[in-house]
Design a protein around this motif. Structure first.
Motif, mmCIF file in Angstrom:
data_model
loop_
_atom_site.group_PDB
_atom_site.id
_atom_site.type_symbol
_atom_site.label_atom_id
_atom_site.label_comp_id
_atom_site.label_asym_id
_atom_site.label_seq_id
_atom_site.Cartn_x
_atom_site.Cartn_y
_atom_site.Cartn_z
ATOM 1 N N ASN A 35 1.019 -1.003 -0.072
ATOM 2 C CA ASN A 35 -0.065 -0.171 0.163
ATOM 3 C C ASN A 35 0.764 1.269 0.048
ATOM 4 N N GLN A 36 1.920 1.335 0.897
ATOM 5 C CA GLN A 36 2.762 2.277 0.744
ATOM 6 C C GLN A 36 3.618 2.487 -0.327
ATOM 7 N N LEU A 37 3.922 1.695 -1.389
ATOM 8 C CA LEU A 37 4.321 1.821 -2.847
ATOM 9 C C LEU A 37 3.451 2.059 -3.803
ATOM 10 N N CYS A 38 2.158 1.661 -3.486
ATOM 11 C CA CYS A 38 1.086 1.827 -4.685
ATOM 12 C C CYS A 38 0.737 3.282 -5.312
ATOM 13 N N PHE A 39 1.047 3.390 -6.404
ATOM 14 C CA PHE A 39 1.004 4.848 -6.876
ATOM 15 C C PHE A 39 -0.211 5.395 -6.875
ATOM 16 N N ILE A 40 -1.271 4.558 -7.181
ATOM 17 C CA ILE A 40 -2.772 4.746 -7.185
ATOM 18 C C ILE A 40 -3.103 5.101 -5.689
ATOM 19 N N ALA A 41 -2.964 4.335 -5.008
ATOM 20 C CA ALA A 41 -3.245 4.593 -3.529
ATOM 21 C C ALA A 41 -2.559 5.742 -2.695
ATOM 22 N N ASN A 42 -1.388 6.029 -3.108
ATOM 23 C CA ASN A 42 -0.784 7.293 -2.940
ATOM 24 C C ASN A 42 -1.464 8.578 -3.336
ATOM 25 N N SER A 43 -2.105 8.303 -4.580
ATOM 26 C CA SER A 43 -2.731 9.559 -4.967
ATOM 27 C C SER A 43 -4.289 9.770 -4.668
ATOM 28 N N CYS A 44 -4.794 9.019 -3.676
ATOM 29 C CA CYS A 44 -5.988 9.208 -3.346
ATOM 30 C C CYS A 44 -6.174 9.891 -2.048
ATOM 31 N N ASN A 45 -7.256 10.618 -1.988
ATOM 32 C CA ASN A 45 -7.558 11.409 -0.531
ATOM 33 C C ASN A 45 -8.677 10.654 0.387
ATOM 34 N N PHE A 46 -8.573 9.531 0.274
ATOM 35 C CA PHE A 46 -9.501 8.790 1.141
ATOM 36 C C PHE A 46 -8.648 7.308 1.631
ATOM 37 N N PRO A 47 -9.046 6.636 2.799
ATOM 38 C CA PRO A 47 -8.148 5.411 3.031
ATOM 39 C C PRO A 47 -8.421 4.126 1.886
ATOM 40 N N VAL A 48 -7.315 3.715 1.834
ATOM 41 C CA VAL A 48 -7.438 2.249 1.057
ATOM 42 C C VAL A 48 -7.058 1.270 2.292
ATOM 43 N N LEU A 49 -8.159 0.515 2.666
ATOM 44 C CA LEU A 49 -8.012 -0.423 3.885
ATOM 45 C C LEU A 49 -7.926 -1.827 3.405
ATOM 46 N N HIS A 50 -7.162 -2.724 4.110
ATOM 47 C CA HIS A 50 -7.059 -4.172 3.699
ATOM 48 C C HIS A 50 -7.491 -5.002 4.612
#
Length: 152
Positions: A131-146
């Motif tokens: 998640n820390q490396l994911c380009f797309i998740a890093n571009s989001c202004n909302f949480p990406v939960l797992h």
């Protein structure tokens, strides 16, 4: 290092008259050089064609795909042999009374099968690194939960 991505959107005016209101077709095409055309519309809830992809589908798909590729990368860096990977992801979209809205969270539910039972704990922990490396998740202004699971 910077990378530039290009896309072209094409839409034509095909309006429909419904009652006294005028509605424009929301179907359009996205062209990316060297790739098949994407036919896109709004989500069914927003008067789009339910048989076509919509921007919300594509945003969630981008997050799921990027997380998986980041995860496979960190697993390869840590000597984990991934045999299978699947995800049933969900995104929550909140729409305001004025018609604006935003995604408030994405929940990834990756299910991973690995070769070595001794590495299950590490395999689960690596979703955080992915998640820390994911380009797309890093571009989001909302949480990406797992909510990950792993088995052999």
């Amino acid at each position: 290092m910077k990378h530039l991505f290009k896309t072209q959107l094409n839409w034509t005016s095909k309006s429909q008259i419904e009652s006294t209101k005028r509605f424009y077709s929301k179907t359009h095409q996205i062209k990316i050089e060297g790739k098949p055309l994407l036919n896109i519309s709004a989500a069914k809830a927003f008067k789009g064609d339910p048989e076509l992809y919509n921007p919300e589908d594509l945003l969630l798909s981008s997050i799921v795909s990027c997380h998986m590729m980041s995860y496979l990368y960190v697993c390869s860096q840590n000597g984990i042999e991934v045999l299978e990977y699947s995800d049933d992801a969900e995104a929550t979209l909140e729409v305001n009374s004025d018609g604006s809205g935003r995604f408030t969270e994405v929940r990834l539910n990756p299910k991973v099968v690995i070769a070595d039972s001794d590495k299950i704990e590490l395999a689960l922990e690596l979703h955080t690194k992915a998640n820390q490396l994911c380009f797309i998740a890093n571009s989001c202004n909302f949480p990406v939960l797992h909510n990950a699971s792993c088995e052999i």
